[in-house]
Design an enzyme around this catalytic site. Structure first.
Site, PDB file in Angstrom:
ATOM      1  CB  CYS A 115      -1.479   0.049   1.176  1.00 11.60           C
ATOM      2  SG  CYS A 115      -2.250   1.157   0.743  1.00 11.60           S
ATOM      3  CE  LYS A 194      -7.930  -1.390   3.990  1.00 12.42           C
ATOM      4  NZ  LYS A 194      -6.015  -0.639   3.445  1.00 12.42           N
ATOM      5  CD  GLU A 232     -14.636  -4.178  -4.767  1.00 12.90           C
ATOM      6  OE1 GLU A 232     -13.100  -5.017  -4.805  1.00 12.90           O
ATOM      7  OE2 GLU A 232     -14.604  -3.110  -4.788  1.00 12.90           O
ATOM      8  CE  LYS A 247      -6.699  -3.514   7.904  1.00 11.76           C
ATOM      9  NZ  LYS A 247      -5.511  -3.363   7.696  1.00 11.76           N
TER      10      LYS A 247
END
Length: 321
Positions: A115, A194, A232, A247
């Site tokens: 990230c 997420k 997703e 998450k």
């Protein structure tokens, strides 16, 4: 029904869900310096660690049978291009090379978070175009930087790369970059669902990654959407993800279960910083029994369908187990 509950040996014999130290992934925050062990105020027992201190944590985790580490970095400097994320001399890259040289660490799966938020001066997970008070996180320009980051981490020794940015198309871009670099065997663990969650607050202190303006709702998922989460996941798997990660865990156990029912791939769940800190606050008040609560929270995540769990309780739970 009570006949099989009379003794611990009987209960163990018929227990449906097993929790083992090897199911647990321990997050570490690596920072520059030597002999650095800086406590994270909102996360008791969690520290920002220099590479030498991270090696000590890794050795203890390996001795306890923990399955692996998830590595995050705190760079010396930040900029708008997240240079520290894809620099071959970056802090996580340094940590990976050091860990690969330690025999104890070879027992651990080394997972590198991919990230940009820890490395950008603005704290967002991608390239930002800002005009006055308005801003936009630009998806496609971010993909190149994420791919470069994943390739750099794989070269440094990451066993698995784990994109957590939630940019569209990032898995395909990372797969192409890994393959082009000769790392065709490096798997991708995608944070496929997420959610934009209130439970990330303590992590942002630990990783120094809070957005300097706005929020991440335009690219992280809406917590109300289960069907979207499945889309997703399916997209990421079609792009080449080998494993998927949910998450947070506790508020989204239904997402873990639905994914387990639909997809035949390894699934992990991240018991995030807010879940950890919330439980610790209750321990400190004497409102919850520490050891039982730790294990019960983790068994619940496994029962929902997670094959492995990222948790700051990894060492504590491994000792109890």
């Amino acid at each position: 029904m009570r006949r099989l509950r009379r003794t611990e040996s009987l209960r163990a014999l018929v227990r449906e869900t097993a929790l083992n130290p090897g199911d647990l992934i321990y997050p570490l925050f690596i920072c520059p310096g030597q002999a650095v062990r800086t406590p994270v105020r909102s996360m008791p027992g969690v520290f920002n660690l220099s590479v030498d201190e991270a090696l000590r944590e890794a050795e203890e985790a390996a001795a306890l049978g923990v399955g692996g580490l998830l590595l995050f970095g705190l760079p010396e400097a930040k900029d708008e291009q997240a240079t520290g994320a894809w620099d071959d001399k970056g802090i996580v890259q340094q940590g990976l090379r050091a860990l690969k040289q330690k025999s104890a660490s070879k027992k651990l799966v080394l997972i590198a978070d991919v990230c940009l938020c820890e490395y950008t001066s603005h704290g967002h997970c991608g390239v930002v175009a800002k005009t006055g008070d308005s801003f936009e996180v630009k998806n496609d320009p971010s993909l190149e930087l994420l791919a470069r980051t994943a390739a750099s981490l794989a070269r440094a020794g990451a066993d698995v790369v784990a994109p957590s940015d939630m940019m569209d198309g990032r898995v395909a871009a990372i797969r192409r970059a890994l393959d082009a670099d000769g790392n065709t065997d490096t798997p991708i663990l995608s944070y496929a669902s997420k959610f934009a969650s209130a439970f990330y607050g303590p992590f942002r202190e630990a990783a120094d990654s809070a957005p300097q303006f706005g929020d991440r709702k335009t690219y992280q998922m809406d917590g109300a959407n289960l069907r979207e989460a499945m889309r997703e996941i399916e997209l990421d798997l079609n792009e080449g993800a080998d494993m998927i990660l949910m998450k947070p865990a506790m508020p989204y156990l239904d997402v873990v279960r639905e994914a387990r029912n639909r997809f035949g791939v390894p699934i992990g769940a991240y018991q995030v910083s807010g879940e950890y800190s919330m439980l610790h606050a209750a321990f400190e008040k004497g409102w919850l029994e520490r050891d039982r609560s730790i294990l019960e929270s983790l068994v619940g995540i496994r029962r929902a369908g997670a094959d492995f769990i990222v948790t700051y309780f990894a060492k504590d739970a491994a000792k109890l187990l």
